[in-house]
Motif scaffolding. Structure first.
Motif, short mmCIF file in Angstrom:
data_model
loop_
_atom_site.label_atom_id
_atom_site.label_comp_id
_atom_site.label_asym_id
_atom_site.label_seq_id
_atom_site.Cartn_x
_atom_site.Cartn_y
_atom_site.Cartn_z
N GLY A 113 0.58 -1.29 0.09
CA GLY A 113 -0.01 -0.06 0.07
C GLY A 113 0.91 1.34 0.01
O GLY A 113 0.32 2.38 0.18
N ASP A 114 2.01 0.93 -0.14
CA ASP A 114 3.00 2.46 -0.30
C ASP A 114 2.36 3.56 -1.21
O ASP A 114 1.89 3.32 -2.31
N ILE A 115 2.66 4.61 -0.62
CA ILE A 115 2.12 5.69 -1.45
C ILE A 115 3.29 6.46 -2.02
O ILE A 115 2.90 7.40 -2.78
N LEU A 116 4.50 6.45 -1.52
CA LEU A 116 5.63 7.09 -2.15
C LEU A 116 5.98 6.98 -3.54
O LEU A 116 6.18 8.00 -4.22
N THR A 117 5.97 5.86 -4.07
CA THR A 117 5.79 5.47 -5.81
C THR A 117 4.85 6.30 -6.32
O THR A 117 5.06 6.89 -7.35
N ILE A 118 3.48 6.37 -5.72
CA ILE A 118 2.53 6.95 -6.84
C ILE A 118 2.95 8.67 -6.44
O ILE A 118 2.77 9.32 -7.45
N TYR A 119 3.44 9.16 -5.27
CA TYR A 119 3.63 10.26 -5.37
C TYR A 119 4.81 10.88 -6.25
O TYR A 119 4.91 11.95 -6.59
N ALA A 120 5.72 10.01 -6.06
CA ALA A 120 6.90 10.33 -7.05
C ALA A 120 6.55 10.55 -8.52
O ALA A 120 7.10 11.10 -9.29
N VAL A 121 5.73 9.54 -8.95
CA VAL A 121 5.25 9.65 -10.44
C VAL A 121 4.27 10.81 -10.61
O VAL A 121 4.59 11.64 -11.48
N LEU A 122 3.21 10.98 -9.81
CA LEU A 122 2.37 12.20 -10.05
C LEU A 122 2.99 13.39 -9.67
O LEU A 122 2.55 14.49 -10.39
N GLY A 123 3.96 13.30 -8.97
CA GLY A 123 4.77 14.67 -8.68
C GLY A 123 5.52 15.50 -9.86
O GLY A 123 5.72 16.51 -9.86
N LEU A 124 5.68 14.47 -10.78
CA LEU A 124 6.03 15.06 -11.93
C LEU A 124 5.22 16.28 -12.54
O LEU A 124 5.74 16.90 -13.40
N CYS A 125 4.09 16.12 -12.31
CA CYS A 125 3.11 17.00 -12.88
C CYS A 125 3.30 18.66 -12.21
O CYS A 125 2.87 19.36 -12.82
N LEU A 126 3.84 18.43 -10.97
CA LEU A 126 4.37 19.71 -10.27
C LEU A 126 5.25 20.51 -11.19
O LEU A 126 5.40 21.95 -11.17
N LEU A 127 6.00 19.84 -12.14
CA LEU A 127 7.22 20.67 -12.71
C LEU A 127 6.45 21.69 -13.86
O LEU A 127 7.08 22.71 -13.98
N PRO A 128 5.80 21.11 -14.89
CA PRO A 128 4.95 21.99 -15.65
C PRO A 128 4.13 23.07 -15.03
O PRO A 128 3.99 24.24 -15.33
N ALA A 129 3.49 22.78 -13.92
CA ALA A 129 2.50 23.21 -13.14
C ALA A 129 3.02 24.64 -12.42
O ALA A 129 2.41 25.60 -12.37
N ALA A 130 4.45 24.57 -12.10
CA ALA A 130 5.11 25.73 -11.36
C ALA A 130 5.15 26.67 -12.10
O ALA A 130 5.23 27.83 -11.49
#
Length: 391
Positions: A113-130
């Motif tokens: 049930g680890d959430i870190l991998t999901i956050y790591a992948v979805l966190g890439l959306c922050l790069l253009p959103a910044a």
């Protein structure tokens, strides 16, 4: 070189609260090894049911949402710190997310049930959103929070309400979990978690609208950082008071609809996407109530001093999150103590409270001697590997 973002005590404490609540939920679930103890006395079975329902009402779908909100906030703080030095943090942050993905895969060996991998992948959306302005960022977050995919599914279901729908895809994977987690082979449990378990969580996250919701919360956290909403200012307090009132007013009808939906909507094809939409909104509304209450209560005095006990845990959230997976899997799974066979939700809650207290004590002890937690330090050093100078 490193990224030294300014620390906000209330954020560390709120993150610590999220870690503790996640830990309590994982314990009463036996870390996803679901099992009902046979032959339990009627009073204990009733108590277990109450503990389960109250815990999931308060924290289910809310704790991870707090984590996601603070994930976006931290990205903003780190980016801002580098921008003030004339540097673009986004490329380095992409690498930082890749390192986090590695930590997540290691954590997934112990708990799928680890959430870190999901956050790591979805966190890439922050790069253009910044690069987006506040208005555009808020609009995009709102669209994602609306669960656009589920609306498309709902539109199709309304055209064919009598259509037969199968079980969610994740169920076929979850149905195999007990086969290897209840066994006595640690290698089989690790392999199962990294394959079958990982697919179960990915499908479940998509089916329950978590993907769109997480990205939306990342963006809202980034906006909160831009507007200084976690600073101890009059404007911030006014915002959280208004948020508390609005979120409370939204939660009550949403939760009522969520509860009564099976009685109101006969079509399973219509009910499933509608239920996902309403549940996601309901969880976010109650999450905002919790966050607003937390921030408003964290304004000095004895209560603030009591809450601040959680701050070291929040500062070492990566270490604490990983540790609870390792310890929890050993306590409950078949290759360890196998306590899933004899513990109901009430006993598991007590175990979770004890583990949380030990975590808090350990984190406080560690941070009196070190600037960062062990995994936080490793993540920091890996993030800035190859840079000209370390922070």
């Amino acid at each position: 070189m490193g990224s030294h973002a300014p620390r906000l005590d209330v954020v560390d404490t709120l993150r610590g609260f999220a870690v503790v609540s996640i830990m309590l939920l994982h314990n009463i679930e036996h870390f996803d090894l679901y099992y009902v103890v046979p032959g339990a006395p009627a009073w204990l079975a009733a108590l277990d049911k109450i503990v389960w329902e109250v815990a999931f009402f308060l924290f289910g779908g809310k704790s991870y949402a707090i984590f996601a909100l603070l994930f976006g906030l931290t990205f903003h703080l780190q980016s801002q710190a580098r921008q003030e030095r004339g540097e673009d943090f986004r490329v380095r942050y992409g690498w930082r997310l890749l390192v986090l993905f590695g930590f997540g895969m290691l954590n997934s060996m112990f708990f799928h049930g680890d959430i870190l991998t999901i956050y790591a992948v979805l966190g890439l959306c922050l790069l253009p959103a910044a690069r987006l302005r506040d208005g555009a960022l808020l609009a995009l977050a709102a669209v994602l929070m609306l669960q656009p995919y589920e609306w498309l599914v709902l539109a199709g279901a309304l055209r064919h309400p009598d259509a037969l729908i199968g079980d969610p895809v994740s169920w076929q994977y979850f149905g195999r979990i007990n086969d290897y987690l209840a066994g006595d082979s640690v290698l089989r449990a690790w392999a199962g978690n990294l394959t079958n378990g990982k697919l179960a969580v990915i499908h479940w996250s998509w089916e329950n609208g978590r993907v769109f919701q997480i990205v939306a919360l990342f963006m809202l956290g980034m906006l909160a950082g831009r507007r200084g909403l976690f600073a101890a200012s009059a404007n911030a307090m006014r915002f959280w008071r208004r948020t508390l009132l609005a979120a409370s007013a939204l939660f009550l009808p949403l939760y009522t609809i969520r509860t009564l939906l099976p009685d109101w909507v006969a079509s399973a094809a219509v009910r499933r996407p509608l239920g996902t939409i309403v549940a996601s909104w309901s969880n976010v509304a109650l999450m905002l109530v919790l966050v607003a209450c937390f921030v408003l209560l964290y304004q000095g005095g004895a209560l603030t001093r009591a809450l601040r006990v959680l701050a070291p845990l929040g500062r070492m959230s990566l270490t604490a999150y990983f540790t609870q997976s390792v310890v929890g899997s050993f306590i409950y799974y078949g290759f360890g103590l196998g306590l899933y066979k004899v513990t109901g939700a009430s006993v598991c809650l007590l175990i979770g409270v004890v583990l949380a207290a030990l975590q808090c004590a350990f984190c406080a002890w560690w941070l009196r001697r070190h600037a960062q937690g062990p995994l936080e330090r490793l993540w920091h050093r890996a993030t800035w590997i190859g840079a000209r100078r370390a922070a």
